[in-house]
Design a protein around this motif. Structure first.
Motif, PDB file in Angstrom:
ATOM      1  N   UNK A  20       0.860  -1.179   0.000  1.00  0.00           N
ATOM      2  CA  UNK A  20       0.000   0.000   0.000  1.00  0.00           C
ATOM      3  C   UNK A  20       0.897   1.229   0.000  1.00  0.00           C
ATOM      4  N   UNK A  21       0.555   2.211  -0.824  1.00  0.00           N
ATOM      5  CA  UNK A  21       1.386   3.405  -0.964  1.00  0.00           C
ATOM      6  C   UNK A  21       0.956   4.500   0.010  1.00  0.00           C
ATOM      7  N   UNK A  22       1.950   5.111   0.648  1.00  0.00           N
ATOM      8  CA  UNK A  22       1.732   6.237   1.558  1.00  0.00           C
ATOM      9  C   UNK A  22       2.735   7.336   1.210  1.00  0.00           C
ATOM     10  N   UNK A  23       2.379   8.566   1.550  1.00  0.00           N
ATOM     11  CA  UNK A  23       3.308   9.682   1.335  1.00  0.00           C
ATOM     12  C   UNK A  23       3.123  10.711   2.431  1.00  0.00           C
ATOM     13  N   UNK A  24       4.195  11.437   2.713  1.00  0.00           N
ATOM     14  CA  UNK A  24       4.090  12.611   3.562  1.00  0.00           C
ATOM     15  C   UNK A  24       5.072  13.651   3.056  1.00  0.00           C
ATOM     16  N   UNK A  25       4.770  14.905   3.378  1.00  0.00           N
ATOM     17  CA  UNK A  25       5.407  16.021   2.697  1.00  0.00           C
ATOM     18  C   UNK A  25       6.517  16.679   3.506  1.00  0.00           C
ATOM     19  N   UNK A  26       7.451  17.295   2.778  1.00  0.00           N
ATOM     20  CA  UNK A  26       8.329  18.283   3.377  1.00  0.00           C
ATOM     21  C   UNK A  26       7.513  19.527   3.701  1.00  0.00           C
ATOM     22  N   UNK A  27       8.152  20.545   4.261  1.00  0.00           N
ATOM     23  CA  UNK A  27       7.396  21.737   4.651  1.00  0.00           C
ATOM     24  C   UNK A  27       8.206  23.008   4.455  1.00  0.00           C
ATOM     25  N   UNK A  28       7.462  24.099   4.292  1.00  0.00           N
ATOM     26  CA  UNK A  28       8.055  25.435   4.399  1.00  0.00           C
ATOM     27  C   UNK A  28       7.444  26.114   5.615  1.00  0.00           C
ATOM     28  N   UNK A  29       8.075  27.182   6.051  1.00  0.00           N
ATOM     29  CA  UNK A  29       7.492  28.031   7.098  1.00  0.00           C
ATOM     30  C   UNK A  29       7.516  29.447   6.541  1.00  0.00           C
ATOM     31  N   UNK A  30       6.327  30.006   6.277  1.00  0.00           N
ATOM     32  CA  UNK A  30       6.281  31.308   5.606  1.00  0.00           C
ATOM     33  C   UNK A  30       6.855  32.400   6.497  1.00  0.00           C
ATOM     34  N   UNK A  31       6.527  32.354   7.779  1.00  0.00           N
ATOM     35  CA  UNK A  31       7.008  33.363   8.724  1.00  0.00           C
ATOM     36  C   UNK A  31       6.867  32.781  10.135  1.00  0.00           C
ATOM     37  N   UNK A  32       7.633  33.311  11.075  1.00  0.00           N
ATOM     38  CA  UNK A  32       7.602  32.808  12.445  1.00  0.00           C
ATOM     39  C   UNK A  32       8.833  31.972  12.732  1.00  0.00           C
ATOM     40  N   UNK A  33       9.982  32.634  12.822  1.00  0.00           N
ATOM     41  CA  UNK A  33      11.263  31.927  13.003  1.00  0.00           C
ATOM     42  C   UNK A  33      11.785  32.171  14.412  1.00  0.00           C
ATOM     43  N   UNK A  34      12.296  31.117  15.053  1.00  0.00           N
ATOM     44  CA  UNK A  34      12.825  31.186  16.426  1.00  0.00           C
ATOM     45  C   UNK A  34      11.731  31.610  17.415  1.00  0.00           C
ATOM     46  N   UNK A  35      10.483  31.400  17.046  1.00  0.00           N
ATOM     47  CA  UNK A  35       9.371  31.714  17.937  1.00  0.00           C
ATOM     48  C   UNK A  35       8.894  30.479  18.697  1.00  0.00           C
ATOM     49  N   UNK A  36       9.214  29.293  18.182  1.00  0.00           N
ATOM     50  CA  UNK A  36       8.637  28.071  18.766  1.00  0.00           C
ATOM     51  C   UNK A  36       9.061  27.887  20.222  1.00  0.00           C
ATOM     52  N   UNK A  37      10.353  28.044  20.502  1.00  0.00           N
ATOM     53  CA  UNK A  37      10.827  27.834  21.878  1.00  0.00           C
ATOM     54  C   UNK A  37      10.546  29.042  22.768  1.00  0.00           C
TER      55      UNK A  37
END
Length: 380
Positions: A20-37
């Motif tokens: 059975x075939x599955x896929x998942x994607x890479x990602x971009x982040x348009x804005x919001x850098x060093x905000x996660x932590x």
């Protein structure tokens, strides 16, 4: 040969028949850098570059993997002591183990996988790999009973416990929750999220990869994180998420100039993410672009995580009339993400290649990206 055809053919050659075939994607982040932590917001989306796998239960307790891109195979059991030596296989092993730790079912399977997520460009190919297998194991063995947020956490825990990377949740979240033509505003504190339509008719997103990664003598990320934590402590709050610029100005005399600059960027970036969301709702692409340039300036001058090559690419984007451009990712090399009007695209790409090559002796790599779906089963 298409990615899908290549994988199906390799599976038949190695294991006979079909999975059975599955896929998942890479990602971009348009804005919001060093905000996660810092407890703030990020604004990622899944892209049309994926890791894809053909998977079939094999009735044993052994997992048999073949990576087409590396032309390597690996087999391992499902107990903790069965961890494979190859780094790439540990990603899949970690997903199996983290699923089991959460009470999920995992049995032996055969799998062949490959991808078209560019490596080293900051598009999170590892999160795509984790999310692809987490989604597949949930579908094949658990009747999709594991919630999607838990699938993202399985990928994050795999990085922490089996791959030695203490990452946040954004990459896996975007890879699992991605939705065509939508970006996702994720609150990194509450983990609440909201989809925003990303309709940019007449424009396109393009990554310009400097193919540069500067070797760093210290740990700049930890130092910046410590700056943010010191300022938050001085303000009597848990994270800078709860700070406004007026609060920062009030304690400016009590903190170092460096800590002030780091905190200034984070507080302003928190607001920029919210402002970009509002601008998209209004269809105001020019404001989105202006805020992207502001983020680049902040990352370069206040947070000091840019480098000469990325600033050069940002300057070229501005000269060529690109709507918005900024560093994407942690910094010190990698890509810029650019929001480009269709009629400016050819001139921008040609100019960036020519000028960058003349100055640095190699051309940047160019990746057009389209906002697409995240983890999924691919119907035949």
């Amino acid at each position: 040969m298409e990615l899908k055809e290549k994988i199906v053919k390799a599976f038949d050659q190695r294991f006979g028949g079909k999975g059975t075939l599955y896929a998942s994607a890479g990602r971009i982040n348009l804005i919001g850098e060093h905000t996660d932590y810092n407890g703030g917001f990020v604004f990622p989306g899944a892209i049309d570059k994926v890791i894809m796998a053909d998977i079939r239960p094999n009735g044993t307790d052994t997992v048999n993997l073949y990576s087409i891109d590396l032309d390597e195979k690996s087999s391992f059991g499902l107990s903790e002591e069965d961890a494979p030596s190859q780094q790439w296989a540990r990603y899949v092993f970690g997903v199996c183990r983290e699923t089991l730790k959460r009470g999920g079912v995992v049995k032996g399977f055969d799998a062949v996988f490959a991808g078209n997520v560019p490596l080293g460009a900051g598009l999170s190919s590892s999160a795509a790999l984790e999310s692809c297998f987490a989604y597949a194991l949930n579908d094949l063995f658990n009747s999709n009973s594991i919630e999607k947020f838990e699938l993202a956490k399985i990928g994050q825990s795999t990085e922490h416990n089996y791959c030695g990377v203490n990452c946040g949740i954004m990459d896996q979240f975007a890879s699992v929750f991605g939705k065509k033509d939508c970006l996702i505003r994720l609150d990194c504190r509450s983990l609440e999220y909201e989809y925003f339509p990303f309709s940019i008719d007449g424009h396109r997103l393009v990554l310009v990869d400097s193919v540069v990664k500067h070797e760093l003598v210290d740990s700049p990320y930890n130092k910046r994180r410590q700056s943010c934590e010191r300022v938050a402590k001085r303000l009597g709050i848990d994270t800078l998420r709860d700070a406004e610029m007026a609060d920062l100005e009030a304690v400016k005399g009590d903190i170092s100039a460096e800590d002030y600059m780091r905190a200034k960027f984070v507080i302003e970036e928190k607001e920029r993410v919210l402002d970009v969301c509002d601008a998209l709702n209004r269809g105001d692409i020019d404001t989105v672009g202006r805020l992207m340039y502001e983020t680049h300036r902040g990352l370069s001058k206040d947070y000091e995580v840019s480098c000469e090559e990325l600033d050069f690419l940002n300057d070229i984007a501005r000269e060529c009339g690109v709507v918005g451009s900024r560093i994407m990712g942690g910094g010190f090399g990698g890509c810029t993400i650019n929001l480009v009007a269709d009629d400016k695209y050819d001139h921008f790409i040609a100019t960036a290649k020519e000028k960058f090559n003349a100055k640095y002796g190699h051309a940047p790599k160019i990746y057009d990206v389209i906002i697409s779906d995240g983890a999924r089963r691919i119907e035949e």
